[in-house]
Scaffold this motif. Structure first.
Motif, PDB file in Angstrom:
ATOM      1  N   ASP A 166       0.732  -1.139  -0.053  1.00 64.00           N
ATOM      2  CA  ASP A 166      -0.107   0.124   0.110  1.00 64.00           C
ATOM      3  C   ASP A 166       0.970   1.421   0.060  1.00 64.00           C
ATOM      4  OD1 ASP A 166      -2.173  -1.616   2.285  1.00 64.00           O
ATOM      5  OD2 ASP A 166      -2.360  -1.545  -0.051  1.00 64.00           O
ATOM      6  N   LEU A 167       0.719   2.189  -0.866  1.00 62.90           N
ATOM      7  CA  LEU A 167       1.463   3.380  -1.011  1.00 62.90           C
ATOM      8  C   LEU A 167       1.030   4.417  -0.354  1.00 62.90           C
ATOM      9  CD1 LEU A 167       3.798   5.216  -2.626  1.00 62.90           C
ATOM     10  CD2 LEU A 167       1.797   5.758  -4.033  1.00 62.90           C
ATOM     11  N   GLU A 168       1.803   4.956   0.580  1.00 64.62           N
ATOM     12  CA  GLU A 168       1.527   6.140   1.382  1.00 64.62           C
ATOM     13  C   GLU A 168       1.785   7.366   1.008  1.00 64.62           C
ATOM     14  OE1 GLU A 168       2.708   5.389   5.554  1.00 64.62           O
ATOM     15  OE2 GLU A 168       2.024   3.321   5.457  1.00 64.62           O
ATOM     16  N   THR A 169       3.309   7.559   0.772  1.00 64.88           N
ATOM     17  CA  THR A 169       3.834   8.866   0.072  1.00 64.88           C
ATOM     18  C   THR A 169       4.730   8.699  -0.795  1.00 64.88           C
ATOM     19  OG1 THR A 169       5.178   9.392   1.668  1.00 64.88           O
ATOM     20  CG2 THR A 169       2.921  10.408   1.785  1.00 64.88           C
ATOM     21  N   VAL A 170       5.048   9.263  -1.785  1.00 65.41           N
ATOM     22  CA  VAL A 170       6.180   9.502  -2.547  1.00 65.41           C
ATOM     23  C   VAL A 170       6.755  10.929  -2.516  1.00 65.41           C
ATOM     24  CG1 VAL A 170       7.185   9.178  -4.914  1.00 65.41           C
ATOM     25  CG2 VAL A 170       5.217   7.832  -4.321  1.00 65.41           C
ATOM     26  N   THR A 171       8.021  11.021  -2.012  1.00 67.55           N
ATOM     27  CA  THR A 171       8.536  12.271  -1.927  1.00 67.55           C
ATOM     28  C   THR A 171      10.071  12.324  -2.646  1.00 67.55           C
ATOM     29  OG1 THR A 171       8.177  12.221   0.484  1.00 67.55           O
ATOM     30  CG2 THR A 171       9.510  13.780  -0.044  1.00 67.55           C
ATOM     31  N   ILE A 172      10.006  13.430  -3.499  1.00 65.41           N
ATOM     32  CA  ILE A 172      11.181  13.518  -4.360  1.00 65.41           C
ATOM     33  C   ILE A 172      12.021  14.540  -3.787  1.00 65.41           C
ATOM     34  CG2 ILE A 172      11.850  14.401  -6.678  1.00 65.41           C
ATOM     35  CD1 ILE A 172       9.086  13.426  -7.630  1.00 65.41           C
ATOM     36  N   TYR A 173      13.466  14.312  -3.739  1.00 62.90           N
ATOM     37  CA  TYR A 173      14.310  15.444  -3.286  1.00 62.90           C
ATOM     38  C   TYR A 173      15.585  15.815  -4.347  1.00 62.90           C
ATOM     39  CZ  TYR A 173      12.706  13.811   1.246  1.00 62.90           C
ATOM     40  OH  TYR A 173      11.938  13.289   2.338  1.00 62.90           O
ATOM     41  N   HIS A 230       0.131   9.090  -5.102  1.00 69.87           N
ATOM     42  CA  HIS A 230      -0.409   8.384  -6.060  1.00 69.87           C
ATOM     43  C   HIS A 230       0.720   7.863  -6.932  1.00 69.87           C
ATOM     44  CE1 HIS A 230      -0.623  11.894  -8.165  1.00 69.87           C
ATOM     45  NE2 HIS A 230      -1.209  12.449  -7.348  1.00 69.87           N
ATOM     46  N   THR A 231       0.515   6.911  -7.758  1.00 75.27           N
ATOM     47  CA  THR A 231       1.551   6.282  -8.489  1.00 75.27           C
ATOM     48  C   THR A 231       1.734   6.925  -9.808  1.00 75.27           C
ATOM     49  OG1 THR A 231       0.020   4.795  -9.591  1.00 75.27           O
ATOM     50  CG2 THR A 231       1.117   3.971  -7.605  1.00 75.27           C
ATOM     51  N   ASP A 232       1.206   7.974 -10.155  1.00 76.31           N
ATOM     52  CA  ASP A 232       1.170   8.516 -11.487  1.00 76.31           C
ATOM     53  C   ASP A 232       1.374  10.114 -11.119  1.00 76.31           C
ATOM     54  OD1 ASP A 232      -1.166   6.586 -13.002  1.00 76.31           O
ATOM     55  OD2 ASP A 232       0.770   6.890 -13.677  1.00 76.31           O
ATOM     56  N   LYS A 252      12.078   8.846  -2.625  1.00 76.05           N
ATOM     57  CA  LYS A 252      11.671   8.176  -1.215  1.00 76.05           C
ATOM     58  C   LYS A 252      10.258   7.510  -1.155  1.00 76.05           C
ATOM     59  CE  LYS A 252      11.392   8.823   3.774  1.00 76.05           C
ATOM     60  NZ  LYS A 252      11.607   9.664   5.139  1.00 76.05           N
ATOM     61  N   ILE A 253      10.016   6.437  -1.360  1.00 75.87           N
ATOM     62  CA  ILE A 253       8.803   5.817  -1.488  1.00 75.87           C
ATOM     63  C   ILE A 253       8.374   5.028  -0.184  1.00 75.87           C
ATOM     64  CG2 ILE A 253       7.572   3.975  -2.653  1.00 75.87           C
ATOM     65  CD1 ILE A 253       9.690   4.511  -4.973  1.00 75.87           C
ATOM     66  N   LEU A 254       7.382   5.545   0.393  1.00 78.85           N
ATOM     67  CA  LEU A 254       6.937   5.215   2.003  1.00 78.85           C
ATOM     68  C   LEU A 254       5.625   4.068   1.619  1.00 78.85           C
ATOM     69  CD1 LEU A 254       7.070   5.052   4.992  1.00 78.85           C
ATOM     70  CD2 LEU A 254       5.572   7.113   5.096  1.00 78.85           C
ATOM     71  N   THR A 255       5.797   3.043   2.004  1.00 81.03           N
ATOM     72  CA  THR A 255       4.916   1.874   1.907  1.00 81.03           C
ATOM     73  C   THR A 255       4.306   1.371   3.027  1.00 81.03           C
ATOM     74  OG1 THR A 255       6.285   0.001   1.564  1.00 81.03           O
ATOM     75  CG2 THR A 255       5.771   1.571  -0.356  1.00 81.03           C
ATOM     76  N   SER A 256       3.339   0.443   2.806  1.00 82.95           N
ATOM     77  CA  SER A 256       2.767  -0.175   4.090  1.00 82.95           C
ATOM     78  C   SER A 256       3.894  -1.102   4.595  1.00 82.95           C
ATOM     79  CB  SER A 256       1.814  -1.320   3.693  1.00 82.95           C
ATOM     80  OG  SER A 256       1.913  -1.847   2.786  1.00 82.95           O
ATOM     81  N   GLU A 257       5.016  -1.497   3.851  1.00 79.19           N
ATOM     82  CA  GLU A 257       6.170  -2.704   4.187  1.00 79.19           C
ATOM     83  C   GLU A 257       7.346  -2.027   4.297  1.00 79.19           C
ATOM     84  OE1 GLU A 257       5.995  -6.265   2.273  1.00 79.19           O
ATOM     85  OE2 GLU A 257       4.093  -6.587   2.281  1.00 79.19           O
ATOM     86  N   GLY A 258       7.551  -0.390   4.527  1.00 77.32           N
ATOM     87  CA  GLY A 258       8.566  -0.046   4.600  1.00 77.32           C
ATOM     88  C   GLY A 258       8.952   1.236   3.560  1.00 77.32           C
TER      89      GLY A 258
END
Length: 639
Positions: free
Chosen positions: A589-596, A608-610, A624-630
């Motif tokens: 499960d995707l929580e957040t995508v953060t771009i640095y 979201h994925t797009d 950085k991709i924060l998901t339900s499994e890390g």
């Protein structure tokens, strides 16, 4: 000047250093330290601060077979305030027999504070000049390092002086605080005619009078009292020519005749290449209107007397160290003994740079390794001295702190700023009209470095110069999937005066095929993590392989944990210039995508994925991709 401790000798022998090099460094440090050993009760003399010395005529009669001196010193000074008396530093073992002004005798007293206090015939008003002539004789005291020394070589008597830091008053009436430089000095050495005299500046004449010979030297550059010197024995004189035509100058070597041979001559000839290297790196030799030179003397090591270094031998390391002082120490002189690293740290590092220049990187790394090992043998110690430490000769001339730590701090500044900015800052420092042929303190060096780099170096100087100790690093590296690795840096400190040593940290990653990949990480807090692209699978990690940082007991290890899930996560298309899609397993499960961006600033966040990235500038980004499994990390290229 140079020397080192017994435990350091043993340590470096293990590291493969030759015993001759270690003994030489020991002797150079001792040559500076020993002069002060019995005179550290000396503090800034407020009684000599009310005038500025502009000229000395120093006339000495000596015989190297006898440790005595008869002298007449004529001093011209300018009053900085209204003066009815003038005070000079002079040890009471020397007896003043007369003081005159314009041929008239003046009243004087030698007091318990080792001062000569002269009553002037009338008030010398602020801004006016006056001259006094002091006649004296006696046996200079054996103050620690024999600031006025005698001995023999091959059965022949030799006499020399070495006044750093407080020994000038042992053999002539002077003002020896680090707040005045003499504009012009004439030095006349009268000795038995079979001997050769050496001193500062250019030889002007030799006059024979029966069994005696008077040699006249003139030095036309500002000089502090502790760098005025002379030596007398049966020298062989060997002269070379340095500089670039038409701006050439002599290098005059005064050598014991029993030591003058092809080997010694070849060693002295190395001075020319070292001089060329220093001139091209920093600026032309600061005393090129006169000379450079060496004179053998009766103590181990060397001493950087202006225009003539007194030397025990002519090894390349000793030549480089003492010659280096003529930029850092003689032209620009430390403004207090608390700032001694501005002399000794620079000269030590310049000798290390000679190793880099002429022997290559491997030898340079070995030299830095030796310095770091010595520095970190104790967990305490700052480069900059406290007021109390500045009265302790052993602390002033600490090989561990003033020499080696000072040198390595300079190297770390070079590594941090880069060669172009670092050396430009040093050239600006040497050319600064308020510092050139004058005195400088640590804050003034810092200002020139900050100006050239356009960077605040307060934290660096607080950590590495003013406070104590060193860091220990723990490095952990992991393969992170998608051609990336994660590096985690932790740090502890050896002394509580520093809570964290900020410094760019060099790390080397290695692969199974012999690949290497070097990165420099801007380490700002303990536990900091860095995600970096690596063009191979990492099989090993090394901390600071080229020895850029003072540190000890560091560890570096590869974390073998595998991130199989990470391999199933991808960004596509990649590179892209408009939109990017995140592909990931259905069970996540995707929580957040953060771009640095490349400097760690967040430039985008999505749930979201797009993702539309048209607002981003072209370049490389960390995702950085924060998901339900890390958390997972990827690299994104915007074209």
């Amino acid at each position: 000047m140079k020397n080192k401790s017994t435990f350091f000798l043993l340590l470096l022998s293990v590291l493969g250093w030759g015993q001759t090099n270690l003994d030489e460094f020991n002797e150079m440090v001792n040559a500076e330290r020993k002069a002060a050993a019995a005179t550290m009760n000396v503090v800034v003399n407020a009684n000599t601060s009310n005038y500025d010395v502009t000229y000395h005529k120093i006339e000495l009669t000596v015989n190297p077979a006898s440790p005595t001196v008869s002298g007449k010193v004529t001093t011209t000074f300018t009053a900085l305030e209204n003066m009815n008396t003038v005070t000079f530093d002079l040890m009471n073992e020397l007896t003043v027999t007369a003081v005159k002004m314009n041929g008239a005798n003046l009243a004087f007293v030698q007091n318990a504070s080792e001062e000569l206090v002269i009553t002037l015939p009338s008030t010398v008003n602020t801004g006016n000049t006056a001259s006094v002539e002091i006649t004296y004789n006696g046996t200079p005291p054996p103050s620690g390092f024999d600031s006025f020394g005698t001995g023999t070589h091959a059965g022949t008597p030799v006499m020399w002086t070495l006044s750093e830091p407080f020994g000038a008053r042992d053999w002539w009436p002077c003002k020896q605080d680090l707040n005045d430089k003499i504009n012009l000095v004439d030095i006349y050495i009268t000795a038995p005619s079979q001997y050769v005299a050496a001193s500062n500046g250019l030889e002007q004449s030799q006059t024979i009078n029966g069994a005696l010979k008077t040699t006249h030297f003139r030095h036309n550059y500002p000089i502090p009292a502790y760098l005025i010197c002379f030596a007398v024995t049966n020298y062989t004189v060997y002269t070379q020519t340095a500089g670039t035509p038409p701006n050439t100058f002599p290098i005059v070597n005064y050598v014991y005749p029993e030591n003058f041979n092809a080997t010694t001559q070849a060693q002295m000839d190395e001075t020319l290449a070292i001089m060329d290297f220093f001139e091209s790196t920093f600026e032309p030799y600061p005393f090129s209107n006169e000379k450079y030179g060496h004179a053998q003397f009766g103590w181990g090591g060397g001493m950087e007397h202006t225009t003539i270094s007194f030397m025990n031998n002519f090894s390349r390391g000793l030549i480089a160290h003492e010659l280096g002082h003529h930029w850092f120490g003689d032209k620009v002189t430390c403004g207090s003994w608390k700032d001694i690293w501005l002399n000794e740290g620079f000269a030590t590092y310049m000798a290390s740079m000679v190793i880099e220049q002429f022997d290559g990187e491997t030898a340079f790394i070995a030299d830095k390794t030796a310095m770091i090992s010595n520095i970190t043998l104790q967990t305490t110690g700052a480069v900059y001295l406290t007021d109390t430490e500045a009265l302790n000769a052993s602390r002033i001339f600490s090989s561990r702190l003033s020499y080696n730590k000072g040198a390595m701090v300079l190297h770390m500044l070079r590594f941090k700023l880069g060669d172009a900015l670092f050396f430009q800052a040093l050239r600006n420092y040497l050319a600064d009209p308020t510092l050139a042929y004058n005195y400088a303190v640590t804050a003034q060096l810092k200002m020139h470095l900050e100006t050239a780099a356009n960077e605040d170096l307060t934290e660096f100087f607080n950590d590495w110069v003013y406070n104590q100790g060193y860091p220990t690093y723990t490095v952990s590296a992991q393969n992170w999937g998608g051609g990336q690795a994660k590096i985690t840096l932790n740090q502890t400190q050896s002394h509580p005066s520093v809570t964290f040593f900020e410094m760019p940290v060099p790390i080397r990653l290695t692969g199974s095929g012999g690949q290497t990949y070097d990165v420099v990480l801007n380490h700002t807090f303990s536990g900091e993590e860095f995600i970096i692209p690596v063009p191979f699978t990492v099989t090993g990690v090394q901390f600071d392989p080229k020895k850029h940082i003072i540190s000890r007991n560091n560890t570096a290890q590869l974390d073998q944990a595998l991130f199989t899930t990470a391999a199933t996560i991808a960004l596509y298309p990649n590179p892209t210039n408009q939109k990017v899609h995140l592909q990931m397993p259905d069970q996540l499960d995707l929580e957040t995508v953060t771009i640095y961006n490349s400097v760690g600033q967040m430039v985008g966040e999505y749930t979201h994925t797009d993702m539309d990235i048209r607002h981003l500038a072209s370049g490389s980004y960390h995702v950085k991709i924060l998901t339900s499994e890390g958390v997972f990390y990827k690299k994104l290229i915007k074209n």
